[in-house]
Design an enzyme around this catalytic site. Sequence first.
Site, PDB file in Angstrom:
ATOM      1  N   THR A 138       8.922  17.300 -53.254  1.00 62.64           N
ATOM      2  CA  THR A 138       9.038  16.263 -52.230  1.00 62.64           C
ATOM      3  C   THR A 138       9.868  16.721 -51.024  1.00 62.64           C
ATOM      4  OG1 THR A 138       8.946  14.697 -54.048  1.00 62.64           O
ATOM      5  CG2 THR A 138       9.601  13.826 -51.916  1.00 62.64           C
ATOM      6  N   GLY A 141       9.260  14.298 -45.092  1.00 65.69           N
ATOM      7  CA  GLY A 141       8.043  13.752 -44.491  1.00 65.69           C
ATOM      8  C   GLY A 141       6.852  13.743 -45.428  1.00 65.69           C
ATOM      9  N   THR A 170      15.446  16.142 -58.843  1.00 64.92           N
ATOM     10  CA  THR A 170      16.153  15.745 -60.060  1.00 64.92           C
ATOM     11  C   THR A 170      16.850  16.946 -60.684  1.00 64.92           C
ATOM     12  OG1 THR A 170      14.623  13.945 -60.492  1.00 64.92           O
ATOM     13  CG2 THR A 170      15.874  14.756 -62.376  1.00 64.92           C
ATOM     14  N   ASP A 264      -0.521  17.245 -65.848  1.00 67.01           N
ATOM     15  CA  ASP A 264      -1.147  16.730 -67.067  1.00 67.01           C
ATOM     16  C   ASP A 264      -0.212  16.877 -68.251  1.00 67.01           C
ATOM     17  OD1 ASP A 264      -3.252  16.379 -65.405  1.00 67.01           O
ATOM     18  OD2 ASP A 264      -4.450  18.036 -66.204  1.00 67.01           O
ATOM     19  N   ARG A 267       3.219  14.354 -67.221  1.00 69.86           N
ATOM     20  CA  ARG A 267       3.148  12.894 -67.080  1.00 69.86           C
ATOM     21  C   ARG A 267       3.415  12.169 -68.400  1.00 69.86           C
ATOM     22  NH1 ARG A 267      -1.215  12.966 -62.115  1.00 69.86           N
ATOM     23  NH2 ARG A 267       0.440  13.016 -60.575  1.00 69.86           N
ATOM     24  N   GLU A 390       6.964  11.413 -60.310  1.00 68.65           N
ATOM     25  CA  GLU A 390       5.857  12.103 -60.994  1.00 68.65           C
ATOM     26  C   GLU A 390       4.520  11.426 -60.676  1.00 68.65           C
ATOM     27  OE1 GLU A 390       7.149  14.632 -62.459  1.00 68.65           O
ATOM     28  OE2 GLU A 390       5.544  15.494 -63.666  1.00 68.65           O
ATOM     29  N   GLY A 391       4.436  10.904 -59.454  1.00 67.30           N
ATOM     30  CA  GLY A 391       3.221  10.183 -59.035  1.00 67.30           C
ATOM     31  C   GLY A 391       3.401   8.701 -59.259  1.00 67.30           C
ATOM     32  N   THR A 392       3.361   7.923 -58.170  1.00 65.74           N
ATOM     33  CA  THR A 392       3.561   6.475 -58.290  1.00 65.74           C
ATOM     34  C   THR A 392       2.415   5.839 -59.079  1.00 65.74           C
ATOM     35  OG1 THR A 392       2.308   6.023 -56.280  1.00 65.74           O
ATOM     36  CG2 THR A 392       4.685   6.344 -56.010  1.00 65.74           C
ATOM     37  N   GLN A 394       0.343   3.809 -58.016  1.00 65.71           N
ATOM     38  CA  GLN A 394      -0.881   3.833 -57.210  1.00 65.71           C
ATOM     39  C   GLN A 394      -1.551   5.205 -57.266  1.00 65.71           C
ATOM     40  OE1 GLN A 394       2.115   2.550 -56.121  1.00 65.71           O
ATOM     41  NE2 GLN A 394       1.465   0.440 -56.379  1.00 65.71           N
TER      42      GLN A 394
HETATM   43  C1  FAD Z   1      15.186   9.355 -58.504  1.00 71.50           C
HETATM   44  C2  FAD Z   1      14.070  10.208 -58.034  1.00 71.50           C
HETATM   45  C3  FAD Z   1      13.848  11.435 -58.612  1.00 71.50           C
HETATM   46  C4  FAD Z   1      12.831  12.262 -58.136  1.00 71.50           C
HETATM   47  N1  FAD Z   1      12.684  13.508 -58.677  1.00 71.50           N
HETATM   48  C5  FAD Z   1      11.861  14.395 -58.067  1.00 71.50           C
HETATM   49  C6  FAD Z   1      11.850  15.764 -58.418  1.00 71.50           C
HETATM   50  O1  FAD Z   1      12.547  16.179 -59.339  1.00 71.50           O
HETATM   51  N2  FAD Z   1      11.073  16.610 -57.727  1.00 71.50           N
HETATM   52  C7  FAD Z   1      10.283  16.171 -56.705  1.00 71.50           C
HETATM   53  O2  FAD Z   1       9.605  16.992 -56.114  1.00 71.50           O
HETATM   54  N3  FAD Z   1      10.230  14.871 -56.357  1.00 71.50           N
HETATM   55  C8  FAD Z   1      11.013  13.974 -57.000  1.00 71.50           C
HETATM   56  N4  FAD Z   1      11.005  12.650 -56.611  1.00 71.50           N
HETATM   57  C9  FAD Z   1      10.078  12.221 -55.571  1.00 71.50           C
HETATM   58  C10 FAD Z   1       8.990  11.300 -56.097  1.00 71.50           C
HETATM   59  O3  FAD Z   1       8.086  12.005 -56.894  1.00 71.50           O
HETATM   60  C11 FAD Z   1       8.352  10.635 -54.877  1.00 71.50           C
HETATM   61  O4  FAD Z   1       9.286   9.737 -54.354  1.00 71.50           O
HETATM   62  C12 FAD Z   1       7.082   9.897 -55.221  1.00 71.50           C
HETATM   63  O5  FAD Z   1       6.079  10.805 -55.612  1.00 71.50           O
HETATM   64  C13 FAD Z   1       6.567   9.056 -54.065  1.00 71.50           C
HETATM   65  O6  FAD Z   1       6.610   9.722 -52.849  1.00 71.50           O
HETATM   66  P1  FAD Z   1       7.300   9.028 -51.583  1.00 71.50           P
HETATM   67  O7  FAD Z   1       8.613   8.559 -52.043  1.00 71.50           O
HETATM   68  O8  FAD Z   1       7.268   9.950 -50.472  1.00 71.50           O
HETATM   69  O9  FAD Z   1       6.390   7.767 -51.303  1.00 71.50           O
HETATM   70  P2  FAD Z   1       5.085   7.734 -50.357  1.00 71.50           P
HETATM   71  O10 FAD Z   1       4.205   8.850 -50.713  1.00 71.50           O
HETATM   72  O11 FAD Z   1       5.543   7.615 -48.960  1.00 71.50           O
HETATM   73  O12 FAD Z   1       4.443   6.377 -50.835  1.00 71.50           O
HETATM   74  C14 FAD Z   1       4.874   5.092 -50.374  1.00 71.50           C
HETATM   75  C15 FAD Z   1       4.009   4.018 -51.041  1.00 71.50           C
HETATM   76  O13 FAD Z   1       2.632   4.215 -50.662  1.00 71.50           O
HETATM   77  C16 FAD Z   1       1.819   4.360 -51.807  1.00 71.50           C
HETATM   78  N5  FAD Z   1       0.774   5.330 -51.498  1.00 71.50           N
HETATM   79  C17 FAD Z   1       0.927   6.571 -50.997  1.00 71.50           C
HETATM   80  N6  FAD Z   1      -0.245   7.183 -50.857  1.00 71.50           N
HETATM   81  C18 FAD Z   1      -1.185   6.316 -51.279  1.00 71.50           C
HETATM   82  C19 FAD Z   1      -2.601   6.360 -51.405  1.00 71.50           C
HETATM   83  N7  FAD Z   1      -3.304   7.441 -51.065  1.00 71.50           N
HETATM   84  N8  FAD Z   1      -3.231   5.281 -51.886  1.00 71.50           N
HETATM   85  C20 FAD Z   1      -2.533   4.170 -52.240  1.00 71.50           C
HETATM   86  N9  FAD Z   1      -1.219   4.077 -52.159  1.00 71.50           N
HETATM   87  C21 FAD Z   1      -0.533   5.132 -51.685  1.00 71.50           C
HETATM   88  C22 FAD Z   1       2.752   4.829 -52.905  1.00 71.50           C
HETATM   89  O14 FAD Z   1       2.263   4.479 -54.178  1.00 71.50           O
HETATM   90  C23 FAD Z   1       4.020   4.098 -52.553  1.00 71.50           C
HETATM   91  O15 FAD Z   1       3.954   2.811 -53.084  1.00 71.50           O
HETATM   92  C24 FAD Z   1      11.984  11.806 -57.116  1.00 71.50           C
HETATM   93  C25 FAD Z   1      12.181  10.549 -56.560  1.00 71.50           C
HETATM   94  C26 FAD Z   1      13.220   9.748 -56.984  1.00 71.50           C
HETATM   95  C27 FAD Z   1      13.416   8.420 -56.334  1.00 71.50           C
END
Ligand code: FAD
Lengths: 413, 368
Positions: A138, A141, A170, A264, A267, A390-392, A394
């Site tokens: 991540t 941007g 993390t 895979d 998750r 690990e992928g929201t 959505q």
């Molecule tokens: C505590 C914590 C630990 C983390 N650990 C790690 C880590 O170890 N390594 C790492 O690399 N990352 C890590 N992350 C990052 C995490 O994986 C991302 O925050 C997450 O994947 C979502 O990305 P974003 O926050 O940029 O949200 P965005 O991608 O900006 O998404 C915002 C919203 O839009 C939705 N959305 C986005 N695209 C689409 C689409 N195409 N269709 C429908 N809905 C969509 C999303 O579901 C979300 O609800 C961590 C985050 C947190 C908060």
Amino acid sequence: MINFQHGDSLNNLAAAVEQIARDHMRPFTRAVDEKEHELNPDSYINTMYEVLKMTGGAMNSPVMGAKEGGEKKRRTGNITSVVFIEKMAWGDCGMYLATPMPLLGGAAVGSAGTPEQKQKFLARFREGKPKWAAMAITEPGMGSDSGAVTTTATLEGDEWVINGEKIFVTAGKRAVEDSEGFVVVWASVDRKAGRAGIKAFLVDHHTPGMKVAKLEHKHGIRCSDTAVLVFENCRIPKENLLGSADVKPTGDSKGFKGAMATFDATRPPVAASAVGVGRAAAEYTSEYLAKQGVAPRYGIGRNKLTAVEKDLMMMEAKVKASWLLTLKAAWMSDIGEPNNLEASICKCKSGRDMVWVCQKAVELLGSEGYSRKHLVEKWMRDSKIGDIYEGTQQIQKLVVARRIFGYSREQLA
Amino acid sequence: MFDLEPSEDQKLMVQTARELAKNEMDPAAHDADEAAKLPADFLKKSWELGLACAAIPEKYNGASMERSAVTGAMILEELGAGDLSMAIAMLAPSLVAYPVLDYGTDLQKEIVLRACTGSEFPKLTAALMEPVYDFDPTALRTTAIRSGTNYVLNGVKTLVPNGSTADSFLVYARVGGTGFDNVQAFFVQRTVPGVTVSEKEKNMGINALDTVTLTLENVGVAPDTRVGGAKGIDFERIMSYSRVAQSALALGVARKAYEHSVTYAMERKTWGQPIATRQAIAFMIADMRIELDAARLLVWEAAWHLDKGRKATKESYLAKMVVDEMVLKVTDDSVMVMGGHGFIRENPVERWLRNGRGFATFDGLAMV
Ligand SMILES: Cc1cc2nc3c(=O)[nH]c(=O)nc-3n(C[C@H](O)[C@H](O)[C@H](O)COP(=O)(O)OP(=O)(O)OC[C@H]3O[C@@H](n4cnc5c(N)ncnc54)[C@H](O)[C@@H]3O)c2cc1C
């Protein structure tokens, strides 16, 4: 043969982990939440590291099962790993994430690393002092659209030079500053090549040019360090590239797909950690309410149930359903079946439903549930991350739907 | 060790059921629903396949398949996917055969189990549900009161499958206070004084299934009509088997609706693109699949507990609770996926929604 029971050896291991969760996690769970980064759960970390070393790191890196000579060979690593993680997250999810183990970084090395890389980066987890590994994808941007990495890696002589900023890493600080661990960094070797140009790099602890710029303050899982890592001309050996250096022509994303395949395997463990939190909340709630005389009447006419009974039952059912989906996805890895669909199904369901379960727990305890006297409010805060990282939720649905329809990411974005 | 791979036997039975569903049930389902009648010969044809009472031992001329709730759940899912009315109708004999197999006296087994292995479709059914909003199997309103050596039955039963043609009803009644332990089952012949069988009931769904209301007014029955004689039945376990069976049927209904939605969403275009490419539809369908897979595991797990010899009260109850909610949501969404076309009776989804709505109220309509 359909069987919902684990073997004795796994049950024994699970009981041991549960004991650790009870003795070394639960007593500290409130304190590590309140003190955020100030309090290191050292007793837990040291105990757990010894256990992990002893068990050869049973849960260190989930690996895909292999079809050897056409024969499906049953492995046990993935199921073992989710069973461990569920128990630990039941103890405390933040502490689980602070467990000294290769975690996601290790999973990447486990599935894409060469024998030399595995030796160099994973063997260290079986000796010496506690260590961590992290995964940095991540960026400020970029989140869900993991193909949009802007961090770059440029080959100069025998070294890759990495530049860019990674956020939300993390165990980032523990991996690269506090221990002799490592971080897997996703960077582009050719911005013009798009997703095909994205590669994963193994960056060792204390590598010059890499620094921990910040630790985030969070809603939940507070004792887990979530770091911002900045790379400024950070040089690493050429052989620290994970997977092939080939950049296929734009449009072909095989290399990237290989990196994505790691998910895979990872998750289901994330789903397992969500289930652990949900189960903790569900169990606590039913025990608390039992003391107040609430005994769910399983079996009676449904329209006779009270609203509270129904909620309690649904909590229990959702925890179990999420857990069974998680076991299924892990089991598929163990028998060498592709589980891209099932991995996303279990992650989506567990992430989402455990949030519901924990929110219900707060509701069912009444004003007591809202009080920090009890852990349910903490579990509610801890649970939300399972729905995000690990992928929201959505993004998991996108994966599931693409699998169902046989669509590419271009067809369903 | 944890394992979700069905055995070869299970795969074979599932295949048989799937073919019946595909060739005989699904294609005839619409007309049967409209006509409120099963296709002629359906019961005869399906009976010949031997899926309904397969666990009756050879001793009674049965197929002697292993008695397995897990296998039953797999088969019933397929039949539910074929058509719910037909599935319940063809399975009705097992509502009687399995409790007798598990708890019946030797004489009862001799009579009932042989009737359930003959060439004719048995005119046997069971009556459990009652026409009240808070129907509760642990507190039945139908009572069986001892009078001398006989029992006197009073009460009203509803949704009795195949009731119009049944000669004999297995009636569940309360013999004491509340709780599973106070429920026993009695054979009541249609011709006994005090028994009234209604016209075929008219319901929202499962129209092709013949269900009746059975009224019992001071119906006297001899002690040997009580299943298991003085020992009686384990009604708690019977209910678990039944809840697994109904949940499995619901899985089938939901799966069919899900599969239909997948196909339709990929064909139907708006603004030049298949609606499956729109997240609102794609996510709905992803959710259908997620909830369906989750529910199936709960059903299998409950069934597995039964196969291990446990009562599985909680497991089957929770599984059914989840499944009932799931099948309603999935069938409702399958109507939504078709938009206005979903509302038209020519298309099957509205029928699945009508059938799917029933599960939350159904109890005791099927058995594994
Ligand atoms: C505590 C914590 C630990 C983390 N650990 C790690 C880590 O170890 N390594 C790492 O690399 N990352 C890590 N992350 C990052 C995490 O994986 C991302 O925050 C997450 O994947 C979502 O990305 P974003 O926050 O940029 O949200 P965005 O991608 O900006 O998404 C915002 C919203 O839009 C939705 N959305 C986005 N695209 C689409 C689409 N195409 N269709 C429908 N809905 C969509 C999303 O579901 C979300 O609800 C961590 C985050 C947190 C908060």
